[in-house]
Design a protein around this motif. Sequence first.
Motif, PDB file in Angstrom:
ATOM      1  N   GLU A 296       0.799  -1.449  -0.162  1.00 33.11           N
ATOM      2  CA  GLU A 296      -0.220  -0.085  -0.521  1.00 33.11           C
ATOM      3  C   GLU A 296       0.455   1.003   0.150  1.00 33.11           C
ATOM      4  OE1 GLU A 296      -2.536  -0.403   3.705  1.00 33.11           O
ATOM      5  OE2 GLU A 296      -3.717  -1.888   2.444  1.00 33.11           O
ATOM      6  N   ALA A 297       2.168   0.902   0.264  1.00 30.26           N
ATOM      7  CA  ALA A 297       3.049   2.614   0.333  1.00 30.26           C
ATOM      8  C   ALA A 297       3.541   3.274  -1.031  1.00 30.26           C
ATOM      9  CB  ALA A 297       4.120   1.809   1.564  1.00 30.26           C
ATOM     10  N   ASP A 298       3.921   4.610  -0.644  1.00 30.08           N
ATOM     11  CA  ASP A 298       4.283   5.241  -1.784  1.00 30.08           C
ATOM     12  C   ASP A 298       5.759   4.557  -1.882  1.00 30.08           C
ATOM     13  OD1 ASP A 298       2.321   6.162  -2.659  1.00 30.08           O
ATOM     14  OD2 ASP A 298       1.425   7.343  -0.554  1.00 30.08           O
ATOM     15  N   PHE A 299       6.481   4.521  -0.959  1.00 32.08           N
ATOM     16  CA  PHE A 299       7.842   4.484  -1.097  1.00 32.08           C
ATOM     17  C   PHE A 299       8.018   3.754  -0.021  1.00 32.08           C
ATOM     18  CE2 PHE A 299      12.078   7.141   0.757  1.00 32.08           C
ATOM     19  CZ  PHE A 299      12.212   6.246  -0.122  1.00 32.08           C
ATOM     20  N   VAL A 300       9.141   2.467  -0.444  1.00 27.35           N
ATOM     21  CA  VAL A 300       9.550   1.277   0.167  1.00 27.35           C
ATOM     22  C   VAL A 300      11.092   1.023   0.105  1.00 27.35           C
ATOM     23  CG1 VAL A 300       9.439  -1.023  -0.066  1.00 27.35           C
ATOM     24  CG2 VAL A 300       7.181  -0.588  -0.718  1.00 27.35           C
ATOM     25  N   ILE A 301      11.151   1.031   1.871  1.00 31.73           N
ATOM     26  CA  ILE A 301      12.864   1.362   1.868  1.00 31.73           C
ATOM     27  C   ILE A 301      12.616  -0.593   2.448  1.00 31.73           C
ATOM     28  CG2 ILE A 301      14.307   2.866   3.105  1.00 31.73           C
ATOM     29  CD1 ILE A 301      11.160   4.205   3.460  1.00 31.73           C
ATOM     30  N   TYR A 302      14.212  -1.050   2.229  1.00 35.17           N
ATOM     31  CA  TYR A 302      14.667  -1.862   3.015  1.00 35.17           C
ATOM     32  C   TYR A 302      16.230  -1.472   3.358  1.00 35.17           C
ATOM     33  CZ  TYR A 302      11.180  -4.914  -0.226  1.00 35.17           C
ATOM     34  OH  TYR A 302       9.856  -5.423  -0.131  1.00 35.17           O
ATOM     35  N   ASN A 303      16.532  -1.615   4.891  1.00 39.73           N
ATOM     36  CA  ASN A 303      17.522  -1.560   5.697  1.00 39.73           C
ATOM     37  C   ASN A 303      18.278  -2.653   5.640  1.00 39.73           C
ATOM     38  OD1 ASN A 303      19.211  -0.177   6.853  1.00 39.73           O
ATOM     39  ND2 ASN A 303      18.221   0.611   9.020  1.00 39.73           N
ATOM     40  N   THR A 304      18.963  -2.935   4.920  1.00 40.97           N
ATOM     41  CA  THR A 304      19.518  -4.546   4.366  1.00 40.97           C
ATOM     42  C   THR A 304      20.797  -5.286   5.596  1.00 40.97           C
ATOM     43  OG1 THR A 304      21.172  -3.299   2.808  1.00 40.97           O
ATOM     44  CG2 THR A 304      19.027  -4.232   1.737  1.00 40.97           C
TER      45      THR A 304
ATOM     46  N   MET B 252       5.497   4.688  -7.888  1.00 36.94           N
ATOM     47  CA  MET B 252       6.178   4.201  -5.952  1.00 36.94           C
ATOM     48  C   MET B 252       7.818   3.832  -6.133  1.00 36.94           C
ATOM     49  SD  MET B 252       6.488   0.288  -4.826  1.00 36.94           S
ATOM     50  CE  MET B 252       4.639  -0.246  -3.844  1.00 36.94           C
ATOM     51  N   MET B 253       8.259   4.276  -4.737  1.00 40.02           N
ATOM     52  CA  MET B 253       9.468   4.686  -4.956  1.00 40.02           C
ATOM     53  C   MET B 253      10.177   3.671  -3.573  1.00 40.02           C
ATOM     54  SD  MET B 253      10.439   7.871  -5.910  1.00 40.02           S
ATOM     55  CE  MET B 253      11.737   8.392  -4.981  1.00 40.02           C
ATOM     56  N   ILE B 254      11.359   3.180  -4.413  1.00 41.59           N
ATOM     57  CA  ILE B 254      11.762   2.049  -3.196  1.00 41.59           C
ATOM     58  C   ILE B 254      13.753   2.278  -3.736  1.00 41.59           C
ATOM     59  CG2 ILE B 254      12.218  -0.464  -3.941  1.00 41.59           C
ATOM     60  CD1 ILE B 254      10.383  -0.641  -5.978  1.00 41.59           C
ATOM     61  N   ALA B 255      13.505   2.427  -2.339  1.00 40.55           N
ATOM     62  CA  ALA B 255      15.006   2.631  -1.589  1.00 40.55           C
ATOM     63  C   ALA B 255      15.633   1.151  -0.928  1.00 40.55           C
ATOM     64  CB  ALA B 255      15.099   3.041  -0.707  1.00 40.55           C
ATOM     65  N   LEU B 256      16.841   0.629  -1.307  1.00 39.02           N
ATOM     66  CA  LEU B 256      18.013  -0.283  -0.738  1.00 39.02           C
ATOM     67  C   LEU B 256      18.656   0.607   0.296  1.00 39.02           C
ATOM     68  CD1 LEU B 256      18.377  -1.872  -3.221  1.00 39.02           C
ATOM     69  CD2 LEU B 256      16.489  -2.013  -1.767  1.00 39.02           C
ATOM     70  N   CYS B 257      19.359   0.449   1.211  1.00 39.20           N
ATOM     71  CA  CYS B 257      20.631   1.166   1.710  1.00 39.20           C
ATOM     72  C   CYS B 257      20.815   0.089   2.890  1.00 39.20           C
ATOM     73  CB  CYS B 257      19.478   2.633   2.935  1.00 39.20           C
ATOM     74  SG  CYS B 257      19.076   1.804   3.967  1.00 39.20           S
ATOM     75  N   GLY B 258      21.739   0.003   3.578  1.00 38.03           N
ATOM     76  CA  GLY B 258      22.420  -0.278   5.065  1.00 38.03           C
ATOM     77  C   GLY B 258      23.499  -0.738   4.365  1.00 38.03           C
ATOM     78  N   CYS B 259      23.882  -1.932   5.227  1.00 36.73           N
ATOM     79  CA  CYS B 259      24.988  -2.460   5.111  1.00 36.73           C
ATOM     80  C   CYS B 259      25.244  -3.880   3.538  1.00 36.73           C
ATOM     81  CB  CYS B 259      25.391  -4.102   5.983  1.00 36.73           C
ATOM     82  SG  CYS B 259      25.760  -2.849   7.922  1.00 36.73           S
ATOM     83  N   MET B 260      23.939  -4.122   3.362  1.00 41.38           N
ATOM     84  CA  MET B 260      24.614  -4.823   1.920  1.00 41.38           C
ATOM     85  C   MET B 260      24.819  -4.259   0.833  1.00 41.38           C
ATOM     86  SD  MET B 260      22.028  -7.490   0.681  1.00 41.38           S
ATOM     87  CE  MET B 260      21.625  -7.816  -1.432  1.00 41.38           C
ATOM     88  N   MET B 261      23.899  -2.930   1.061  1.00 44.94           N
ATOM     89  CA  MET B 261      24.948  -1.801  -0.594  1.00 44.94           C
ATOM     90  C   MET B 261      26.264  -1.213  -0.241  1.00 44.94           C
ATOM     91  SD  MET B 261      22.101  -1.733  -1.801  1.00 44.94           S
ATOM     92  CE  MET B 261      21.605  -3.719  -0.119  1.00 44.94           C
ATOM     93  N   GLN B 262      27.133  -2.139   0.852  1.00 50.91           N
ATOM     94  CA  GLN B 262      28.406  -1.511   0.762  1.00 50.91           C
ATOM     95  C   GLN B 262      29.301  -2.463  -0.025  1.00 50.91           C
ATOM     96  OE1 GLN B 262      27.824   2.512   2.350  1.00 50.91           O
ATOM     97  NE2 GLN B 262      29.691   1.352   2.392  1.00 50.91           N
ATOM     98  N   GLN B 263      28.856  -2.724  -0.544  1.00 53.94           N
ATOM     99  CA  GLN B 263      29.181  -4.695  -1.186  1.00 53.94           C
ATOM    100  C   GLN B 263      29.488  -4.046  -2.815  1.00 53.94           C
ATOM    101  OE1 GLN B 263      28.871  -8.642   0.824  1.00 53.94           O
ATOM    102  NE2 GLN B 263      26.363  -7.075   1.198  1.00 53.94           N
ATOM    103  N   PRO B 264      30.232  -4.241  -3.029  1.00 55.58           N
ATOM    104  CA  PRO B 264      30.395  -3.473  -5.026  1.00 55.58           C
ATOM    105  C   PRO B 264      29.744  -4.751  -6.098  1.00 55.58           C
ATOM    106  CG  PRO B 264      32.566  -2.968  -4.154  1.00 55.58           C
ATOM    107  CD  PRO B 264      32.364  -3.562  -3.324  1.00 55.58           C
TER     108      PRO B 264
END
Length: 469
Positions: free
Chosen positions: A69-77, A105-117
């Motif tokens: 239902e959300a307009d903005f979905v964020i995964y903190n990984t 819909m906006m989708i964001a990814l953040c957190g530790c997983m994103m620090q890996q090339p």
Amino acid sequence: MKRINSVAVSHEEATRQKAIIKRLKHRLEEKQLTYYITTFGCQMNAHDSEMIKGILEDIGYREASQELEADFVIYNTCAVRENAEQRVYGRIGHLKSIKRKKPDMMIALCGCMMQQPTVIQELKKKHKHIDLVFGTHNLYKLAELLETRLDSGSTVYDIWEAHKEIVEDLPSIRKHKFKASVNIMYGCNNFCTYCIVPYVRGRERSRHPEDILKEVRDLVVDGVVEIVLLGQNVNSYGTGLDMPMTFAELIQEVEKIDGLRRIRFMTPHPKDLSDDLIEVMADSQKICHHVHLPIQSGSSRLLKAMNRHYTKESYLDLVKRIKARIPEVAITTDIIIGFPTETEADNDDTIDVIHQVEYNTAYTFIYSKRTGTPAANMEDQVPEAIVKERFNKILEAMDIVSLKNSEKHVGNTYELLVEEVNHKKADWVSGRLKDNHLVHIQGDESLIGTFVNVKITGSKTYYLVGEII
């Protein structure tokens, strides 16, 4: 002089981000947008998600009850274990079809997983429906990144290899009114051979004590009675400070804050938990008598291979010293099963430690190979079937000692902080004792956030049953 400049930069950046938040609020206020955040991993990630929520709600977003239902979905990984990464890939793959139906819909990814090339390469190649990608070092820039995405119409990647500054005084939304987590430091310098955290969280950086104490005081004024001090290794607190301060000294200052009832901390490293800290805990009226002390393995040979800098014997000696000064202490731990070259004898050593320490609980993990860590290249990786057998033996040993610890509480009276409505019984509530034992009692939501005296009437392996007296 260095300290003054650091604060000035931090304050200037916080002011700039707040201005961007204000602009976005004005820009988006008529749209009545919603967000949904999913947090993977540790308490540090959970605390980071509180800041994400705070920033989004200051912009004007409101939390949705369901992800779709959300307009903005964020995964903190999380990047500590492979299964957490696979869950993220599965979920963002599912969102691709959802976004075709909801293109705004906006989708964001953040957190530790994103620090890996390798992860970034995968996302750019196969998941072009993602809108924002940022890492662990620039969380405070969420509003700026969102504004850039809205202005450009293109995916925004903003990954920093290292942390540049600690930005204080940004909004945060806590899960509980009565308890909160406070970061005292960031990063890790230990480089355990199985662990990717130093590579994705960066090197150790301590917050200045006055900033920590101000945050705790503000939280207490806002109704918080229990604080959890967070760090990858709280024993290392003081790294990088101009005026040296140990963790034991910091926690003594926190204890002086009026209105604060309980202090917890996560996580100390066995290699350098000091006798000073043990003495401070023993003399304290506020520090909870619970120590989470990761053993990882009871085998001195494996501990050396893990680069843990202690042995089975030195670990048991530390436990002995803690229990001598704090007889009622509860000790919990982390255990890895199936580290490369592990033998049946190594597993038996771990079981021996479990019985000697008599842990209250243990977080048990099957070894997960992490690309970029030394252990990933080690020979003699343990077959999965053998690991599962050993894992079950560890669980059996833990069930025995955990039940024994629970049974010791029956008939005694303790102070309980009620935290939530029970997940299974609507007319029951659950909370924690000072030793972190979970207790269920009959009651309603009016008790949440209050302290009650309870008599323990029953025990199970990993929880207690009580009644208010």
